[in-house]
Design an enzyme around this catalytic site. Structure first.
Site, PDB file in Angstrom:
ATOM      1  CG  HIS A   1       7.588   7.662   5.358  1.00 38.28           C
ATOM      2  ND1 HIS A   1       7.324   7.203   4.088  1.00 38.28           N
ATOM      3  CD2 HIS A   1       6.431   7.520   6.042  1.00 38.28           C
ATOM      4  CE1 HIS A   1       6.061   6.806   4.009  1.00 38.28           C
ATOM      5  NE2 HIS A   1       5.493   6.993   5.185  1.00 38.28           N
TER       6      HIS A   1
ATOM      7  CB  CYS B   1       3.003  10.493   1.478  1.00 32.28           C
ATOM      8  SG  CYS B   1       1.328  11.175   1.515  1.00 32.28           S
TER       9      CYS B   1
ATOM     10  NE  ARG C   1      -1.094   2.508   2.910  1.00 37.50           N
ATOM     11  CZ  ARG C   1      -0.532   3.611   3.393  1.00 37.50           C
ATOM     12  NH1 ARG C   1      -0.448   4.692   2.653  1.00 37.50           N
ATOM     13  NH2 ARG C   1      -0.030   3.636   4.615  1.00 37.50           N
TER      14      ARG C   1
END
Ligand code: HMG
Ligand code: MG
Length: 300
Positions: A205, A236, A11
């Site tokens: 991240h 993102c 995802r």
């Protein structure tokens, strides 16, 4: 001592890759992940496909994978429309998400923070009524790409609201990878003081190379749930400059070396990492993946 890893590569990873992986290979990727010992896999996203075209095939992917009964498969859901898709795909777990900063929330889900609460509350209520477990995410806790610093009060407020809605845990996101260990200590000590550590996860991240250092800092605060992506895939699309999640191989290597149990087979992870790297046609950032692959191709 056990640590739970939530694999978000299919995802968070694939949503930000330029290459769109064919559906059949995404299914293949998730099937491989399912055999590594990972117990939580975020497999796709039931958001508006116009916003995230990379995951427009979420319905086919979730219906196509071979479900390992030991694994809980999940997907992002932004609204009741997404929940209906998750139910049609027979998911027993979903994740709702919002940001601690106003501008990122607006850019990511097209609503103010205040207007997001009732939308997500409805999703959690409807999902829970059908026995579907809901995880929550708070993004931009350590910094926002549009606003810079984000106050801890915002993060406390959004985390509290999600827990009140009935999510079983909240993943605390360093969406753009700006956190350093001191900030991890400051933020998590305040969140844990308010909510305890058992219902909090860390989602780092690795944009600036501090990802694993932040894991060690979060472990010291008592956090035992970490999100990561195989190979360090990820980013993102609504956070400019964001790089991948911390890599699952590096996380497992670090944790097992420190004496924590993850239940994950590193060799199987490496094989799955080699597979997705080949599909993407680029070398992934995970140092453990690259070290293992180059060691296996070196004559001994
Ligand atoms: P919107 O445009 O305001 O939605 O988007 P809307 O309700 O006005 O609907 C507009 C159209 O979208 C309609 O279609 C809806 O049917 C459709 P039309 O009538 O125009 O043909 N639609 C949908 N279609 C399929 N599935 C749905 C759905 N919902 C509406 N679920 C919305 C609002 C929230 C949907 C949109 O902004 C969106 O999809 N955003 C998702 C953005 C996203 O996925 N970002 C990345 C994930 S967050 C992240 O990565 C951070 C995280 O990793 C943690 C961290 O790192 O911090 C989790
Ligand atoms: Mg993320």
């Amino acid at each position: 001592m056990q640590v739970r890893i939530v694999e978000v590569g299919p995802r968070d990873g694939l949503q930000n890759e330029k290459a769109i992986i064919p559906t059949v290979e995404k299914i293949n990727f998730i099937n491989r992940l399912s055999e590594t010992g990972l117990r939580n896999i975020e497999a796709s996203s039931f958001v508006n496909p116009k916003w995230i075209p990379q995951l427009a095939d979420a319905d086919e992917v979730l219906n196509g994978i071979q479900r390992n009964p030991a694994v809980s498969y999940s997907a992002l859901v932004p609204n009741v429309r997404g929940l209906a898709r998750a139910k049609a795909a027979n998911l027993q777990e979903i994740a709702v998400f919002m940001s601690a900063s106003e501008t990122h929330n607006l850019k990511n889900i097209n609503k103010t923070i205040e207007d997001t609460f009732p939308v997500l509350a409805e999703v959690v209520k409807n999902a829970s009524a059908d026995g579907i477990r809901v995880r929550g995410y708070v993004s931009t806790v350590f910094g926002c790409p549009y606003e810079g610093e984000v106050s801890i009060e915002n993060s406390l407020r959004v985390t509290d609201a999600l827990l009140e809605m009935g999510v079983y845990e909240v993943s605390i996101g360093d969406t753009i990878g700006v956190a350093t260990p001191r900030q991890v200590h400051d933020v998590f000590s305040q969140l844990i003081w308010s909510f305890g550590s058992a219902r909090l996860a860390a989602h780092f991240h690795d944009t600036r190379g501090t990802g694993l250092a932040n894991v060690v800092a979060a472990l010291a605060e008592g956090i035992r749930i970490f999100d990561s992506s195989l190979g360090g895939l990820g980013g993102c699309p609504y956070a400019p400059g964001a790089a991948g999640n911390i890599s699952t191989e590096e996380l497992v290597y670090l944790l097992e070396g420190m004496g924590y149990e993850t239940g994950v087979d590193l060799d199987k992870l490496i094989a799955a990492g080699a597979f997705i790297q080949e599909q993407l046609g680029r070398q992934l950032p995970s140092k453990v993946l690259q070290a293992k692959l180059s060691a296996s191709s070196c004559p001994t």
